[in-house]
Each structure stands twice: as C-alpha cells, then as structure tokens.
Design an enzyme around this catalytic site. Structure first.
Site, short mmCIF file in Angstrom:
data_model
loop_
_atom_site.label_atom_id
_atom_site.label_comp_id
_atom_site.label_asym_id
_atom_site.label_seq_id
_atom_site.Cartn_x
_atom_site.Cartn_y
_atom_site.Cartn_z
N GLU A 48 0.87 -1.18 0.00
CA GLU A 48 0.00 0.00 0.00
C GLU A 48 0.90 1.23 0.00
O GLU A 48 1.80 1.35 0.84
CB GLU A 48 -0.93 0.05 1.23
N GLU A 73 5.09 4.72 3.32
CA GLU A 73 4.63 6.04 3.75
C GLU A 73 5.84 6.99 3.72
O GLU A 73 6.92 6.64 4.15
CB GLU A 73 4.02 5.95 5.16
N ASP A 125 -3.13 11.75 -1.99
CA ASP A 125 -3.18 13.22 -2.00
C ASP A 125 -3.59 13.71 -3.40
O ASP A 125 -3.04 13.25 -4.39
CB ASP A 125 -1.82 13.80 -1.63
N LYS A 129 -3.25 21.38 -8.05
CA LYS A 129 -2.68 22.32 -9.04
C LYS A 129 -2.16 21.56 -10.26
O LYS A 129 -1.49 20.53 -10.11
CB LYS A 129 -1.54 23.11 -8.40
N ASP A 161 -12.56 9.64 -2.39
CA ASP A 161 -13.88 10.30 -2.44
C ASP A 161 -13.78 11.55 -3.32
O ASP A 161 -14.76 12.27 -3.47
CB ASP A 161 -14.34 10.71 -1.04
N GLU A 201 -8.66 5.05 7.27
CA GLU A 201 -9.02 6.17 8.17
C GLU A 201 -9.78 7.25 7.40
O GLU A 201 -10.82 7.74 7.85
CB GLU A 201 -7.77 6.79 8.80
N TYR A 202 -9.25 7.61 6.22
CA TYR A 202 -9.89 8.66 5.42
C TYR A 202 -11.26 8.22 4.91
O TYR A 202 -12.19 9.02 4.84
CB TYR A 202 -8.99 9.06 4.25
N1 SAM Z 1 -4.24 5.85 2.89
C1 SAM Z 1 -4.57 6.53 4.12
C2 SAM Z 1 -6.05 6.57 4.28
O1 SAM Z 1 -6.77 6.32 3.33
O2 SAM Z 1 -6.51 6.85 5.40
C3 SAM Z 1 -3.93 7.92 4.19
C4 SAM Z 1 -4.36 8.89 3.14
S1 SAM Z 1 -3.46 10.42 3.21
C5 SAM Z 1 -4.50 11.54 2.39
C6 SAM Z 1 -2.21 10.17 1.97
C7 SAM Z 1 -0.92 9.61 2.54
O3 SAM Z 1 -0.04 9.30 1.45
C8 SAM Z 1 -0.17 10.59 3.42
O4 SAM Z 1 0.17 9.96 4.64
C9 SAM Z 1 1.07 10.94 2.60
O5 SAM Z 1 2.20 11.23 3.42
C10 SAM Z 1 1.28 9.69 1.78
N2 SAM Z 1 1.98 9.92 0.50
C11 SAM Z 1 1.67 10.84 -0.43
N3 SAM Z 1 2.52 10.78 -1.46
C12 SAM Z 1 3.40 9.78 -1.18
C13 SAM Z 1 4.52 9.24 -1.87
N4 SAM Z 1 4.92 9.74 -3.05
N5 SAM Z 1 5.19 8.22 -1.30
C14 SAM Z 1 4.80 7.73 -0.08
N6 SAM Z 1 3.74 8.20 0.62
C15 SAM Z 1 3.05 9.22 0.07
#
Ligand code: SAM
Length: 221
Positions: A48, A73, A125, A129, A161, A201-202
């Site tokens: 993941e 992560e 994320d 932009k 979402d 969580e999200y």
């Molecule tokens: N997947 C989790 C959830 O659904 O609850 C967390 C979602 S959170 C919006 C997105 C996570 O992806 C963040 O913790 C961020 O640090 C991580 N993330 C974003 N870009 C990443 C990358 N290029 N490599 C590793 N982690 C990344």
C-alpha cells in the site's frame, strides 16, 4: 536525511523509533529482488502506497496471513502512528507485514521486476494544481513506476472520495495503456465491489460525511 517533514518536528524521536522497530525496514534498497527472504516464505507481496496510519493494511494483513504486506509512507511522523497501531495486542503477533518510510517514486530501487503482486492506493493526496499533476500517485508518471515492479497479472486498486482525482485517474489508466478491470462511483452501495472492503481512516471520515467512495481496479493490457 530522508523522511523529513514539518510534521516530524512535532514528534521528536520518530526516526529513532523507526530505526529500532522490528517491522520497519531500514535497508530497503538491499532487499530488492529478495523480499521473500525478509518474510521467510514465497507468499505474494502486496503493497500500500501512502498508507497513512495503517488501519487498512493492518486489518487486511490480519485477515490474510497467506499474503505478505508492505506499507509505504513518506513521512516518518505518520509511519510512527502505524507502528504504534502494530504494537497493540490486536496486531503485534503478525509476521506478514512490514513498513518502509520512503517516497513511492523510488519503488523500482526497492522492488525487482514483477516482485509486487498488488498495489493499493487509498485516498491519495489530490495535488489539485495542474503543475503538480505528476505528483499524483495515479498519474502516468507513477503508472510507469508501477509497471517496473508489478507482476505480469498484477493489479492496482485505488479508492478516493475526490471526484476530480477519480476522473483524472480513469483517464490516466487509459493514457498509460493499462486496462480498467472494474470501477464504481459508490463503493459502499456496490454489491459486488464492496465485498470484503476494509475501510481506511480517510474512508471512514469522508463516508461518515456522506461522500460516496469511488474505486477502480486497473491492470496492464
Ligand atoms: N491511505 C490513508 C487513508 O486512506 O486513510 C492515508 C491517506 S493520506 C490523504 C495520503 C498519505 O499518502 C499521506 O500519509 C502521505 O504522506 C502519503 N503519501 C503521499 N505521497 C506519497 C509518496 N509519493 N510516497 C509515499 N507516501 C506518500
């Protein structure tokens, strides 16, 4: 030093905890092509990317001891939360999960060709932009990296979402030359695709606000 972030400053010692935790991998590049030796078996490896605090992956790993899971992560402060969850009575005996603090763009440095059987992307994320399009985990730029590590019959599963990000992702699957195996705009009301769904969580947060959850599954042609 890797894994530095603003958030890390709020959690002194996060890097130390990761360095000393038995399921946090410190020398991930050295494991390329031999992840099975880390787990001590030949079971498939599912990862993941952007796993956040780890709720989804820990529960998935608990349900599927015959699969090896690796949570990726970027931020050590966030990974720390997943390790804390792993350390609870519910999860601490599990042998089929590891965590890496790294940027997913460097996946091909860490996994050999075909070494990963499945990639989960959950609530990635959105990077709204236009100039940040390439940072989106469902951009063709990232599909190019997944192509280098995914098994021939491997799949990418993505939930969000965010409707704009989802539309973008559907387009990128096609532009990358991959095929869409399944998709839904309302996962929680999709009888077929929701079977066995584990909430992140999200996902919990946004579905409790009434947002429908979108999901796609993609594979190479
Ligand atoms: N997947 C989790 C959830 O659904 O609850 C967390 C979602 S959170 C919006 C997105 C996570 O992806 C963040 O913790 C961020 O640090 C991580 N993330 C974003 N870009 C990443 C990358 N290029 N490599 C590793 N982690 C990344």
């Amino acid at each position: 030093m890797r894994c530095k972030s603003m958030r890390l400053r709020n959690i002194p010692g996060a890097d130390d905890v990761i360095q000393n935790h038995p399921v946090a991998i410190k020398n991930e590049i050295e494991q390329k092509g031999k992840w099975h030796t880390v787990f001590g078996n030949e079971n498939p490896i599912h990862i993941e990317i952007g796993m956040g605090k780890g709720q989804f992956l820990l529960n998935l790993a608990k349900q599927n001891p015959q699969i090896n899971y690796i949570g990726i992560e970027r931020y050590s402060s966030v990974l720390l939360r997943a390790l804390e969850k792993y350390d609870t009575e519910e999860f601490c005996d599990m042998k089929n999960i590891r965590f890496i603090c790294m940027d997913a763009f460097t996946l091909p440095d860490v996994f050999g060709k075909g070494e990963v059987a499945k990639i989960y992307l959950n609530f990635s994320d959105p990077w709204p932009k236009a100039r940040h399009t390439g940072r989106r985990l469902t951009s063709t730029r990232f599909f190019g990296q997944y192509d280098k590590v995914l098994a021939q019959d491997g799949v990418v599963e993505f939930k969000t979402d965010n409707s704009q990000l989802f539309e973008f992702s559907l387009e990128q699957v096609a532009e990358a030359g991959w095929k869409l195996l399944a998709h839904t705009y309302d996962l929680h009301h999709d009888e077929k695709m929701n079977v066995g769904n584990i909430m992140t969580e999200y996902e919990q947060k946004f579905s409790s606000l009434g947002n429908p959850i979108h999901k796609l599954i993609a594979a190479r042609k």
